[in-house]
Write an enzyme that holds these catalytic residues in place. Structure first.
Site, PDB file in Angstrom:
ATOM      1  N   ASP A  43       0.983  -1.420  -0.307  1.00 49.30           N
ATOM      2  CA  ASP A  43      -0.266   0.182   0.206  1.00 49.30           C
ATOM      3  C   ASP A  43       1.109   1.401   0.736  1.00 49.30           C
ATOM      4  O   ASP A  43       1.896   1.515  -0.064  1.00 49.30           O
ATOM      5  CB  ASP A  43      -1.018   0.123   1.397  1.00 49.30           C
ATOM      6  CG  ASP A  43      -2.371   0.257   0.792  1.00 49.30           C
ATOM      7  OD1 ASP A  43      -2.650   1.594   0.942  1.00 49.30           O
ATOM      8  OD2 ASP A  43      -3.163  -0.378   0.611  1.00 49.30           O
ATOM      9  N   ASP A  69       4.792   3.254  -4.001  1.00 44.82           N
ATOM     10  CA  ASP A  69       3.366   3.396  -4.942  1.00 44.82           C
ATOM     11  C   ASP A  69       3.423   2.436  -6.525  1.00 44.82           C
ATOM     12  O   ASP A  69       4.344   2.606  -7.035  1.00 44.82           O
ATOM     13  CB  ASP A  69       3.926   5.009  -5.536  1.00 44.82           C
ATOM     14  CG  ASP A  69       2.692   5.932  -7.008  1.00 44.82           C
ATOM     15  OD1 ASP A  69       2.279   5.151  -7.172  1.00 44.82           O
ATOM     16  OD2 ASP A  69       2.952   6.517  -6.830  1.00 44.82           O
ATOM     17  N   VAL A  70       1.888   1.988  -6.373  1.00 48.56           N
ATOM     18  CA  VAL A  70       2.362   1.079  -7.842  1.00 48.56           C
ATOM     19  C   VAL A  70       2.244   1.754  -9.488  1.00 48.56           C
ATOM     20  O   VAL A  70       2.973   0.446  -9.905  1.00 48.56           O
ATOM     21  CB  VAL A  70       0.571   0.466  -8.104  1.00 48.56           C
ATOM     22  CG1 VAL A  70       0.643   0.414  -6.647  1.00 48.56           C
ATOM     23  CG2 VAL A  70      -0.695   1.597  -7.991  1.00 48.56           C
ATOM     24  N   ASN A  96      -5.004  -5.360  -6.919  1.00 48.65           N
ATOM     25  CA  ASN A  96      -6.696  -4.859  -6.031  1.00 48.65           C
ATOM     26  C   ASN A  96      -6.041  -3.671  -6.152  1.00 48.65           C
ATOM     27  O   ASN A  96      -7.015  -2.038  -6.173  1.00 48.65           O
ATOM     28  CB  ASN A  96      -6.088  -5.052  -5.156  1.00 48.65           C
ATOM     29  CG  ASN A  96      -7.503  -4.515  -4.084  1.00 48.65           C
ATOM     30  OD1 ASN A  96      -9.059  -4.118  -4.687  1.00 48.65           O
ATOM     31  ND2 ASN A  96      -6.740  -3.792  -2.966  1.00 48.65           N
ATOM     32  N   TYR A 161     -12.953   7.101 -14.187  1.00 48.99           N
ATOM     33  CA  TYR A 161     -12.809   5.855 -13.823  1.00 48.99           C
ATOM     34  C   TYR A 161     -12.972   4.787 -14.814  1.00 48.99           C
ATOM     35  O   TYR A 161     -12.591   3.402 -14.083  1.00 48.99           O
ATOM     36  CB  TYR A 161     -13.433   5.841 -12.311  1.00 48.99           C
ATOM     37  CG  TYR A 161     -13.175   4.377 -11.473  1.00 48.99           C
ATOM     38  CD1 TYR A 161     -12.490   3.857 -10.827  1.00 48.99           C
ATOM     39  CD2 TYR A 161     -14.463   3.403 -11.577  1.00 48.99           C
ATOM     40  CE1 TYR A 161     -12.324   2.947 -10.333  1.00 48.99           C
ATOM     41  CE2 TYR A 161     -14.719   2.807 -11.251  1.00 48.99           C
ATOM     42  CZ  TYR A 161     -13.134   2.192 -10.270  1.00 48.99           C
ATOM     43  OH  TYR A 161     -13.785   0.816  -9.922  1.00 48.99           O
ATOM     44  N   LYS A 165     -10.947   1.556 -15.912  1.00 47.37           N
ATOM     45  CA  LYS A 165     -11.283   0.066 -15.715  1.00 47.37           C
ATOM     46  C   LYS A 165     -11.503  -0.953 -16.957  1.00 47.37           C
ATOM     47  O   LYS A 165     -11.348  -2.039 -16.753  1.00 47.37           O
ATOM     48  CB  LYS A 165     -12.292   0.068 -14.831  1.00 47.37           C
ATOM     49  CG  LYS A 165     -11.843  -0.101 -13.557  1.00 47.37           C
ATOM     50  CD  LYS A 165     -10.616  -0.601 -12.662  1.00 47.37           C
ATOM     51  CE  LYS A 165     -10.918  -0.119 -11.021  1.00 47.37           C
ATOM     52  NZ  LYS A 165      -9.376  -1.292 -11.021  1.00 47.37           N
ATOM     53  N   THR A 196     -17.008   0.122   0.938  1.00 47.30           N
ATOM     54  CA  THR A 196     -15.493  -0.102   1.618  1.00 47.30           C
ATOM     55  C   THR A 196     -15.751   1.514   1.767  1.00 47.30           C
ATOM     56  O   THR A 196     -16.049   2.380   1.147  1.00 47.30           O
ATOM     57  CB  THR A 196     -15.057  -0.086  -0.070  1.00 47.30           C
ATOM     58  OG1 THR A 196     -14.983   0.716  -0.936  1.00 47.30           O
ATOM     59  CG2 THR A 196     -14.722  -1.286  -0.288  1.00 47.30           C
TER      60      THR A 196
END
Length: 254
Positions: A43, A69-70, A96, A161, A165, A196
């Site tokens: 994370d 950081d992904v 994820n 967004y 996706k 969430t």
């Protein structure tokens, strides 16, 4: 089931989970821990990761937390290197990590588009790229990407967004073909509205509106998404690759 019970569906497998400190990522880490996985958790911030690692170690799991950081190639390379140096390889990736910005075309900025694509798109690409490299060496592995109903159904306020996706679903299908001959499966889940912290930001009216669009009449639970991820990651799904599994209370069936 007692909190320390293990079914063993991923017993001994090394699982890397990005975006693991909260929401669906955390629920997945907790479920995988109960199923016997060795966990490499990512994370942005180390503090929440340390808390999660401690929680999982308290129930007997083996886990490490690697902040990063992904969207950073260096950070993702370091994440995978830590997995290999600590546990000897990578069997499972759960890609994820992501953000959920609300913006229509008029209000969306170029900066918002670039940031979302960096995290949700580039981050997933990098995670898959470097995890798959280790899986190919071993001749086996399973990748599960987090897509969304927004990758299949047009929605208001999702001009940024939703397209991000589409990247998740597209990567899933193309990588499934690229990696099949190496024994690596690639699948995805497409959650609907899940309870969430990110969804809580929509406010009461926004939540009620999106919940009403789901035939089952409620939001999903992070644990319900984790169950689907576990199935696709496990050997129970050994003849499934290139699939995108809706976990959406019937949303996409309409």
């Amino acid at each position: 089931m007692p909190t320390n019970a293990t079914e063993g569906r991923v017993q001994g497998k090394v699982a890397v989970i990005t975006g693991a400190a909260r929401g669906m990522g955390r629920a997945t880490a907790e479920r995988f821990a109960r199923e016997g996985a060795k966990l490499v958790l990512n994370d942005q911030d180390q503090g929440p990761l340390d808390d999660l690692v401690q929680q999982l170690e308290n129930i007997g799991a083996q886990a490490i937390g690697v902040a990063g950081d992904v969207s950073s190639e260096a950070d993702i390379k370091r994440l995978m290197e830590e997995a290999v140096s600590t546990f000897g390889g990578i069997d499972i990736l759960v890609a994820n990590a992501g953000i959920i910005p609300e913006a229509d075309l008029a209000s969306a900025t170029v900066d918002l588009w670039d940031h979302t694509m960096a995290v949700d798109g580039r981050g997933m690409f990098l995670s898959c790229k470097y995890a798959a490299a280790e899986m190919v060496k071993a001749g086996k592995g399973s990748i599960v990407c987090l897509s969304s109903i927004s990758a299949f159904a047009g929605q208001k306020g999702q001009a940024v967004y939703g397209p991000a996706k589409f990247v998740a679903s597209g990567l899933t299908k193309h990588l499934a073909i690229d990696l099949a001959s190496h024994g690596v499966r690639v699948n995805a889940v497409a959650p609907g509205t899940i309870d969430t912290p990110a969804v809580a930001g929509l406010g009461k009216d926004g939540i009620e509106k999106v919940v009403s669009m789901h035939p089952l009449g409620r939001m999903g639970k992070p644990e319900e998404v984790a169950n689907a991820i576990l199935f696709l990651a496990s050997d129970e799904a050994s003849f499934i690759t290139g699939a995108v599994l809706p976990v959406d209370g019937g949303y996409l069936a309409q």
